[in-house]
Every structure is written in C-alpha cells, then in structure tokens.
Design an enzyme around this catalytic site. Structure first.
Site, mmCIF file in Angstrom:
data_model
loop_
_atom_site.group_PDB
_atom_site.id
_atom_site.type_symbol
_atom_site.label_atom_id
_atom_site.label_comp_id
_atom_site.label_asym_id
_atom_site.label_seq_id
_atom_site.Cartn_x
_atom_site.Cartn_y
_atom_site.Cartn_z
ATOM 1 N N ARG A 146 -3.099 10.302 19.910
ATOM 2 C CA ARG A 146 -2.755 8.871 19.794
ATOM 3 C C ARG A 146 -2.133 8.363 21.100
ATOM 4 O O ARG A 146 -2.399 7.252 21.532
ATOM 5 C CB ARG A 146 -1.809 8.652 18.610
ATOM 6 C CG ARG A 146 -2.507 8.990 17.282
ATOM 7 C CD ARG A 146 -1.627 8.720 16.088
ATOM 8 N NE ARG A 146 -1.242 7.318 16.031
ATOM 9 C CZ ARG A 146 -0.183 6.871 15.387
ATOM 10 N NH1 ARG A 146 0.605 7.718 14.747
ATOM 11 N NH2 ARG A 146 0.101 5.592 15.378
ATOM 12 N N HIS B 38 10.273 2.581 14.246
ATOM 13 C CA HIS B 38 9.638 3.875 13.933
ATOM 14 C C HIS B 38 9.438 4.743 15.176
ATOM 15 O O HIS B 38 8.659 5.692 15.147
ATOM 16 C CB HIS B 38 8.293 3.654 13.231
ATOM 17 C CG HIS B 38 8.434 3.175 11.806
ATOM 18 N ND1 HIS B 38 7.383 2.720 11.045
ATOM 19 C CD2 HIS B 38 9.530 3.085 11.000
ATOM 20 C CE1 HIS B 38 7.810 2.373 9.836
ATOM 21 N NE2 HIS B 38 9.115 2.569 9.788
HETATM 22 P P1 OAD Z 1 -0.948 -0.349 7.407
HETATM 23 O O1 OAD Z 1 -2.163 0.348 7.911
HETATM 24 O O2 OAD Z 1 -0.332 0.147 6.151
HETATM 25 O O3 OAD Z 1 -1.259 -1.900 7.206
HETATM 26 C C1 OAD Z 1 -1.869 -2.664 8.201
HETATM 27 C C2 OAD Z 1 -2.135 -4.047 7.653
HETATM 28 O O4 OAD Z 1 -2.696 -4.832 8.697
HETATM 29 C C3 OAD Z 1 -3.106 -4.086 6.464
HETATM 30 O O5 OAD Z 1 -2.570 -4.867 5.412
HETATM 31 C C4 OAD Z 1 -4.360 -4.749 7.060
HETATM 32 O O6 OAD Z 1 -5.049 -5.571 6.125
HETATM 33 C C5 OAD Z 1 -3.759 -5.590 8.158
HETATM 34 N N1 OAD Z 1 -4.694 -5.893 9.267
HETATM 35 C C6 OAD Z 1 -5.726 -5.154 9.725
HETATM 36 N N2 OAD Z 1 -6.324 -5.763 10.752
HETATM 37 C C7 OAD Z 1 -5.656 -6.918 10.965
HETATM 38 C C8 OAD Z 1 -5.786 -7.997 11.883
HETATM 39 N N3 OAD Z 1 -6.737 -8.023 12.821
HETATM 40 N N4 OAD Z 1 -4.908 -9.038 11.789
HETATM 41 C C9 OAD Z 1 -3.939 -9.031 10.849
HETATM 42 N N5 OAD Z 1 -3.773 -8.043 9.949
HETATM 43 C C10 OAD Z 1 -4.607 -7.000 10.008
HETATM 44 O O7 OAD Z 1 0.115 -0.335 8.616
HETATM 45 P P2 OAD Z 1 1.675 -0.637 8.582
HETATM 46 O O8 OAD Z 1 2.010 -1.601 7.516
HETATM 47 O O9 OAD Z 1 2.086 -0.931 9.961
HETATM 48 O O10 OAD Z 1 4.764 4.811 9.777
HETATM 49 O O11 OAD Z 1 2.219 0.793 8.181
HETATM 50 C C11 OAD Z 1 3.610 0.985 8.140
HETATM 51 C C12 OAD Z 1 3.940 2.390 8.529
HETATM 52 O O12 OAD Z 1 3.166 3.306 7.749
HETATM 53 C C13 OAD Z 1 3.592 2.754 9.961
HETATM 54 O O13 OAD Z 1 4.580 2.365 10.872
HETATM 55 C C14 OAD Z 1 3.447 4.235 9.886
HETATM 56 C C15 OAD Z 1 2.654 4.346 8.629
HETATM 57 O O14 OAD Z 1 2.703 5.530 7.947
HETATM 58 C C16 OAD Z 1 4.999 6.052 10.235
HETATM 59 O O15 OAD Z 1 4.122 6.760 10.694
HETATM 60 C C17 OAD Z 1 6.416 6.473 10.113
#
Ligand code: OAD
Length: 238
Positions: free
Chosen positions: A59, A109
């Site tokens: 990554r 994070h």
């Molecule tokens: P997720 O992968 O859970 O969610 C990403 C969100 O972004 C989803 O709801 C998608 O629909 C949305 N999305 C995708 N493409 C997009 C775009 N072009 N514009 C707007 N939205 C879009 O990721 P996070 O919520 O960041 O933690 O996940 C939270 C944490 O879970 C991360 O920091 C990581 C992970 O496990 C650790 O690793 C500790």
C-alpha cells in the site's frame, strides 16, 4: 453563519477512491480480498509480522503513483479561504491531503509514511519497505518496527483534540466514509449534540446517514468542489 465559524471534515477511503486508492468495504474493496484479522490487528502482527509488513509495504509503494483529486483540492481551497478554522480529521493513511496542500490534518488512524517502534514507542517518518529486520533509529531495536497504523483493537490518535473540535464546530462534514468503524462513525452525533450543522457527502448513503441533517450522494470529486463553492460564496448557510 458566524464569520469565524469552525468546520471539521471527517474523511474516509471514498475521498481517495477517484485517485485510484482502494476503499475497504466496496464490492472490490480491500476487505473483500484480505481478511482484516490477518493484517490489521496487533495479534496478526505478533503472529505473522512478515505478512503484515508486506500488506502495508504494497500500500505504501502505491502512494507515489496516485495523485490528489478535485475533492482533496477543494478542501485546500476551503482551508485557505474560509475565515474560521478548518480541520480535516482523516481515517485515511495515505498522504493525499498533505500533497494537495492541506495544512490542518489529523490522521486518526496513523500514516503509511511513518513507522512506530513497538519497543520504545518512537514514531518517525518512513519511506520504502519495512521488514521484520528493520532497525529503530531511536533505540536500535531490531525487528520491532511496524507501520504507524492504528489497528483494530487500538486507540485512534488525538481523540481528546478531536472531541474538543467536534464540540466547538459549526459545520461537520463527512466525506467518503461508510460509517462502519467507531469511534469515527459517532462523530456526527457528537457534533450534532453540540449544535453543529451536519452534512454527509458519499457515493451512497452511509450506515449513519439518518444522523446527518443533510446528505448529498455521488462522487466526492464532483460534489465536494460544488459544496465548497457554496460555502465560500456565502450561498450555503449553516
Ligand atoms: P470504507 O471502504 O468502509 O467506505 C468508503 C465509502 O466511500 C463507501 O461508503 C463508498 O460508497 C464511498 N465511496 C467510494 N467511492 C467514492 C467516491 N468517489 N466519492 C465519495 N464516496 C465514495 O472506508 P472507510 O469508511 O474510510 O481502518 O473505512 C474506515 C476504516 O475502516 C479505515 O480507516 C480502515 C478500515 O478498516 C483501519 O484500517 C484501522
């Protein structure tokens, strides 16, 4: 809207998606290919340090080939032109907010470009691969350096400061996060309880969408620049 209103923006993987960085929970997201229990917990690192290092090395190696997108740039404009404070609280471990030019960023994070010594606790900038033989520049311990990433079961960084900001903000904006991971998923409730206007910008409704006063669904690279224009022109009242 007070002239010196405070804005907090929570960002997640979705804001970096249009830069080519994988999200976690979408159909082809990282957690559909790798079990988080295998790479994102202290237990995984203790049992299989080489596997965990490889996952984060891959990554980290991707970072130079991706670039900030219009959503990151919009937040720079907001920070530079808004009269009050603008703070980005990001769950992302990439460096795209910094490379776009944002200054006021909290990486709750952690960061791919930092290492953390499990022996002495030193956090230091780190480029290139980490290995099970890497040496800590602070204490000299060998094999104890890990990526400075907050794993599941660990406490996210700067929580006291984040809660202070949430209590004191006038606008809380959440961009590109699915609302699956706590404590970030409950920030909207904390901001709302203290009187902030709350807005979600996400490709699809997040798990916590009903907690927001307003939601705009679509790509962050399109919706966020428009939203920032509205705020900076005074057209958007909060
Ligand atoms: P997720 O992968 O859970 O969610 C990403 C969100 O972004 C989803 O709801 C998608 O629909 C949305 N999305 C995708 N493409 C997009 C775009 N072009 N514009 C707007 N939205 C879009 O990721 P996070 O919520 O960041 O933690 O996940 C939270 C944490 O879970 C991360 O920091 C990581 C992970 O496990 C650790 O690793 C500790």
């Amino acid at each position: 809207m007070a002239v010196t209103s405070n804005i907090v923006i929570l960002t997640g993987a979705g804001i970096s998606a249009e830069s080519g960085v994988n999200t976690f929970r979408d159909r082809n997201g990282i957690w559909s290919r790798v079990r988080l229990e295998d790479v994102a917990t202290p237990e995984a690192f203790a049992a299989h340090p080489g596997r965990v290092q490889k996952f984060y090395n891959q990554r980290r190696a991707q970072l130079p080939s991706v670039k900030p997108n219009p959503a990151h740039h919009a937040l720079v404009r907001l920070e530079q032109s808004h009269a009050g404070s603008v703070t980005i609280v990001t769950q992302n471990v990439d460096d795209l907010h910094e490379r776009a030019g944002s200054q006021n960023i909290i990486h709750m994070h952690g960061e791919l470009n930092r290492s953390l010594c499990a022996a002495c606790g030193a956090s230091a900038p780190h480029r290139g691969d980490l290995s099970i033989d890497s040496e800590c520049a602070s204490c000299g311990a060998i094999g104890r350096l890990r990526p400075d990433i907050v794993w599941f079961g660990e406490m996210p960084y700067q929580m006291d400061r984040i809660y202070d900001l949430l209590r004191d903000c006038d606008l809380f904006l959440s961009v590109g996060t699915s609302g699956n991971v706590y404590p970030a998923a409950q920030f909207v409730q904390e901001a709302d309880r203290h009187g902030a206007h709350t807005v979600e910008i996400n490709l699809e409704p997040s798990l916590g969408v009903s907690d927001f006063a307003e939601a705009r669904h679509g790509k962050a690279g399109t919706l966020l620049p428009t939203f920032v224009d509205e705020v900076l022109s005074g057209q958007y009242r909060f």
